[in-house]
Enzyme design. Structure first.
Site, PDB file in Angstrom:
ATOM      1  N   GLU A 292       0.930  -1.118  -0.092  1.00 61.89           N
ATOM      2  CA  GLU A 292       0.047  -0.133   0.108  1.00 61.89           C
ATOM      3  C   GLU A 292       0.973   1.270  -0.018  1.00 61.89           C
ATOM      4  O   GLU A 292       0.593   1.921  -0.539  1.00 61.89           O
ATOM      5  CB  GLU A 292      -0.837  -0.110   1.038  1.00 61.89           C
ATOM      6  CG  GLU A 292      -1.817  -1.109   1.217  1.00 61.89           C
ATOM      7  CD  GLU A 292      -1.354  -2.195   1.589  1.00 61.89           C
ATOM      8  OE1 GLU A 292      -2.182  -3.452   1.572  1.00 61.89           O
ATOM      9  OE2 GLU A 292      -0.250  -2.482   2.163  1.00 61.89           O
ATOM     10  N   PRO A 503       8.732 -15.870   4.308  1.00 53.93           N
ATOM     11  CA  PRO A 503       7.657 -15.773   4.726  1.00 53.93           C
ATOM     12  C   PRO A 503       6.876 -14.404   4.992  1.00 53.93           C
ATOM     13  O   PRO A 503       7.578 -13.716   5.172  1.00 53.93           O
ATOM     14  CB  PRO A 503       7.625 -16.500   6.364  1.00 53.93           C
ATOM     15  CG  PRO A 503       9.231 -16.161   6.409  1.00 53.93           C
ATOM     16  CD  PRO A 503       9.972 -16.086   5.089  1.00 53.93           C
ATOM     17  N   GLY A 542      10.899  -5.852   4.448  1.00 53.97           N
ATOM     18  CA  GLY A 542      11.459  -4.782   3.505  1.00 53.97           C
ATOM     19  C   GLY A 542      12.279  -5.162   2.456  1.00 53.97           C
ATOM     20  O   GLY A 542      12.884  -4.176   1.779  1.00 53.97           O
ATOM     21  N   GLU A 543      12.587  -6.445   2.273  1.00 54.79           N
ATOM     22  CA  GLU A 543      13.712  -6.807   1.409  1.00 54.79           C
ATOM     23  C   GLU A 543      13.131  -7.741   0.307  1.00 54.79           C
ATOM     24  O   GLU A 543      13.896  -8.263  -0.551  1.00 54.79           O
ATOM     25  CB  GLU A 543      15.053  -7.643   2.215  1.00 54.79           C
ATOM     26  CG  GLU A 543      15.471  -6.588   2.978  1.00 54.79           C
ATOM     27  CD  GLU A 543      17.005  -7.492   3.402  1.00 54.79           C
ATOM     28  OE1 GLU A 543      18.008  -6.832   3.231  1.00 54.79           O
ATOM     29  OE2 GLU A 543      16.951  -8.495   3.761  1.00 54.79           O
ATOM     30  N   ASN A 568      -0.368  -8.974  -3.823  1.00 55.41           N
ATOM     31  CA  ASN A 568      -0.440  -8.206  -5.151  1.00 55.41           C
ATOM     32  C   ASN A 568       0.751  -8.750  -6.090  1.00 55.41           C
ATOM     33  O   ASN A 568       1.916  -8.880  -5.561  1.00 55.41           O
ATOM     34  CB  ASN A 568       0.156  -6.799  -4.538  1.00 55.41           C
ATOM     35  CG  ASN A 568       0.315  -5.960  -5.765  1.00 55.41           C
ATOM     36  OD1 ASN A 568      -0.247  -6.079  -6.820  1.00 55.41           O
ATOM     37  ND2 ASN A 568       1.417  -5.343  -5.327  1.00 55.41           N
ATOM     38  N   PRO A 569       0.473  -9.116  -7.509  1.00 54.35           N
ATOM     39  CA  PRO A 569       1.290  -9.597  -8.326  1.00 54.35           C
ATOM     40  C   PRO A 569       2.220  -8.390  -8.925  1.00 54.35           C
ATOM     41  O   PRO A 569       3.100  -8.699  -9.790  1.00 54.35           O
ATOM     42  CB  PRO A 569       0.377 -10.290  -9.222  1.00 54.35           C
ATOM     43  CG  PRO A 569      -0.948  -9.567  -9.218  1.00 54.35           C
ATOM     44  CD  PRO A 569      -1.137  -9.098  -7.991  1.00 54.35           C
ATOM     45  N   GLU A 571       4.192  -6.039  -8.282  1.00 49.53           N
ATOM     46  CA  GLU A 571       5.404  -5.727  -7.767  1.00 49.53           C
ATOM     47  C   GLU A 571       6.464  -6.595  -8.591  1.00 49.53           C
ATOM     48  O   GLU A 571       7.442  -6.155  -9.197  1.00 49.53           O
ATOM     49  CB  GLU A 571       5.606  -5.776  -6.230  1.00 49.53           C
ATOM     50  CG  GLU A 571       5.068  -4.631  -5.553  1.00 49.53           C
ATOM     51  CD  GLU A 571       5.527  -4.658  -3.923  1.00 49.53           C
ATOM     52  OE1 GLU A 571       6.353  -5.747  -3.519  1.00 49.53           O
ATOM     53  OE2 GLU A 571       5.256  -3.762  -3.167  1.00 49.53           O
TER      54      GLU A 571
END
Length: 652
Positions: A292, A503, A542-543, A568-569, A571
């Site tokens: 988001e 994960p 965040g990686e 969400n695909p 990215e």
């Protein structure tokens, strides 16, 4: 006593009663007086600007509410000169006498009509003089006889002659309506009232433009009055939040130990902050987490270009979302000084109030499905409009809301608008009572790809070498076993295959490690995969952008089991990654439909193993498919202009 004396006595008695009633309603009404930061607050608090004077305008039907504005203004600045224009007739003189106790001077006169002199010219000269002397000059632009909500020519003339700005005011209150030409609203004691002031308008401005601003503010005031009433469900939600205060404090400490909170910023969860509020308009945007937050960055850039003086308060629920904003600030140049990040407070009345008291945003934009009843009610009661960006309501969520519709608070009616991500979501929001639903597409489609540390990427590529890499991204509990079995099957033909498991919740890393033999290295412990390691657990926040760039192919998690819903695909598509998904991705069905057949659907571990082998054996064909997927979401307009216009209207 003669008849004239009796009439005068009756008139005086009526005046005393009217003053008493107006004073009673003003004092007992819970007024919300708010609006554009560049309007009254700066006007009242800065003596230099005060000397310039200004015009205020409100519809004639709100006349009995304006003493409340005057009382508030005099509380801010006791010596503030306030003048009002009234009709030159008996009713006008009565109103003049009625409002005198509130230190409001009056000028008699109205527009001349049909050759009849109503004192308009003289009143206009007196008004110009009052404004020149620094007065706040109040007018009802559709008075004294209408038509209702039609701005008369005198308003434009006054602006042109004086060059003074006009501040439009929308008003609403608990009361009853008289059957007069203007539908005069009479306040009732012990009710609620709203006085909303807009940004100053300058000449040249037509009567129709002024009327549009007054209608917008009036509609917002009426909406806040109607929808700000707390229902039984609202009271229960409030009681629950208050009762859970100790538990929420304890939960914050648990999250802190798990690395999901930051010690120095824990007070933000309770609405506290060490930052001062900047002067000016603040637009509040809330994004739950990584996806988001990425999706609103182009929107913020576009809004900042349109409004070079606006500030943007961005709240996130996760530390990874905070890291994205911090990285964006470092590369945002001059815009960085107008970006403020805070962690969103828990939806508890006391903490929400503390947050809103400090930041006083002009509007709130929520992202995706982040709908917090207490926060939305608190904003509604303060006349802060709330919109939803990229609105998402899966079929499962919609069915749950449908079942609770009779008992839930009027949550969806309180939303000013919802920009749904797709047609199906738009239908769901409309069915639940949202007044204004639009569809501008999925913002995540045009979000920038996740950032990466190029040095770390190069080091890991050197470490992995030429080994084929399969990534299981954002897996949920129960999926890791399927992934590990599929990877074992794939290694029968690809013995050097490296499987990376990232994960969704890194706290599960220890549990995942027990499923594999030998125990895999873990990213969070600083361990890297050796040539002999078939599995690497990427348990950091965040990686994901780093791991996608390492992979030859990737599975989007939360899609292998019926309890899932997908992720969400867009990215990984932007990174040219060859993608697969399980059968349970209903939460993101519109996104996968847009990608057509460019994302492979797999049913289980055997399918997954065969797909991994096919991608590694024929990379050219599958890379072409990845490029086709990226072309399918390419858009010439990163942020739709119509969406920006809708947000501008929300903040007007």
């Amino acid at each position: 006593m003669n008849r004239i004396s009796l009439k005068r006595a009756a008139g005086r008695s009526l005046l005393v009663l009217a003053r008493f009633y107006v004073d009673l309603t003003i004092r007992t009404t819970r007024w919300t007086i708010t609006g554009a930061p560049e309007s009254f607050p700066s006007l009242l608090q800065t003596s230099e600007r005060l000397a310039d004077g200004c015009i205020t305008a409100a519809w004639h039907r709100t006349l009995l509410m304006l003493p409340a504005m005057c009382r508030w203004a005099h509380h801010q600045k006791p010596d503030l000169p306030i003048t009002v224009m009234i009709s030159r007739n008996r009713d006008g003189r009565f109103i003049s006498d009625l409002i005198a106790p509130w230190n409001i001077a009056s000028i008699e006169g109205s527009s001349d009509r049909n050759g009849k002199n109503k004192g308009g010219s003289r009143a206009l000269r007196e008004a110009c003089t009052a404004l020149k002397n620094g007065a706040i000059f109040m007018i009802t632009p559709d008075g004294p006889r209408g038509p209702a909500e039609t701005v008369q020519a005198g308003t434009e003339t006054l602006m042109r002659l004086t060059g003074k700005p006009l501040v439009p005011i929308g008003a609403a209150c608990t009361g009853f309506t008289l059957p007069s030409w203007d539908r005069l609203r009479v306040p009732l004691p012990f009710g609620r009232g709203y006085l909303l002031y807009g940004a100053p308008c300058t000449y040249p401005m037509t009567g129709d433009e002024i009327a549009a601003k007054l209608k917008t503010l009036s509609a917002r005031a009426e909406s806040s009055l109607a929808l700000g009433r707390a229902t039984l469900a609202d009271r229960l939600w409030k009681a629950l939040g208050t009762a859970l205060l100790p538990a929420l404090r304890a939960m914050s400490l648990i999250r802190l130990r798990r690395g999901k909170e930051r010690l120095d910023r824990l007070p933000e969860r309770r609405g506290r902050t060490g930052l001062a509020r900047p002067q000016g308009t603040i637009l509040w945007l809330h994004a739950a987490s990584v996806g988001e937050t990425h999706s609103i960055l182009p929107l913020i850039a576009a809004l900042a270009e349109r409004h070079p003086t606006h500030y943007f308060l961005i709240t996130t629920a996760t530390t990874s979302g905070a890291d994205i904003i911090a990285a964006y600030q470092r590369q945002a140049g001059p815009l960085a000084s107008r970006l403020i990040h805070q962690f969103i407070p828990y939806d508890v009345p006391l903490w929400t109030k503390r947050f809103l008291d400090h930041w006083r945003p002009s509007a709130l934009l929520l992202t995706d499905s982040e709908l917090w009843p207490g926060i939305i009610l608190a904003c509604t009661r303060r006349a802060i409009p709330v919109g939803v960006l990229n609105g998402r309501l899966s079929a499962r969520s919609w069915q749950r809301w449908q079942k609770m519709k009779r008992f839930a608070p009027p949550l969806f009616k309180r939303l000013a608008f919802v920009a749904a991500r797709g047609a199906e979501d738009a239908r769901h929001f409309a069915a639940l009572g949202v007044r204004d639903v639009v569809c501008f597409g999925d913002l995540k489609q045009n979000a920038p790809p996740p950032s990466v540390d190029q040095g770390e990427l190069a080091a890991l590529r050197a470490q992995i070498g030429n080994r084929p890499v399969f990534l299981a991204a954002s897996t949920h509990e129960g999926e890791d076993e399927i992934v590990l079995r599929a990877a074992a099957l794939a290694r029968r033909t690809l013995p050097d295959l490296l499987t990376i498991i990232a994960p969704r919740h890194p706290v599960r890393a220890e549990q995942i490690a027990t499923l594999a033999t030998p125990s895999p290295p873990r990213r969070s412990l600083g361990q890297k995969p050796s040539d002999a390691d078939p599995v690497w657990i990427a348990d950091t926040l965040g990686e994901l952008g780093l791991f996608y760039r390492l992979a030859d192919c990737a599975l989007i998690g939360n899609s292998l089991l019926p309890s899932g819903g997908g992720h969400n695909p867009f990215e990984p598509v932007r990174l040219d990654v060859v993608l697969a998904t399980g059968p349970y991705h209903g939460n993101f069905r519109p996104a996968f439909e847009k990608l057509g057949g460019f994302v492979t659907a797999i049913k289980g571990e055997q399918d997954l193993a065969e797909w991994i082998g096919a991608v590694v054996d024929n990379p050219t064909t599958w890379q072409a498919k990845a490029r086709q997927a990226q072309a399918a979401i390419a858009s010439q307009e990163a942020v739709p202009a119509a969406l920006l216009d809708r947000i501008d209207a929300l903040c007007a």
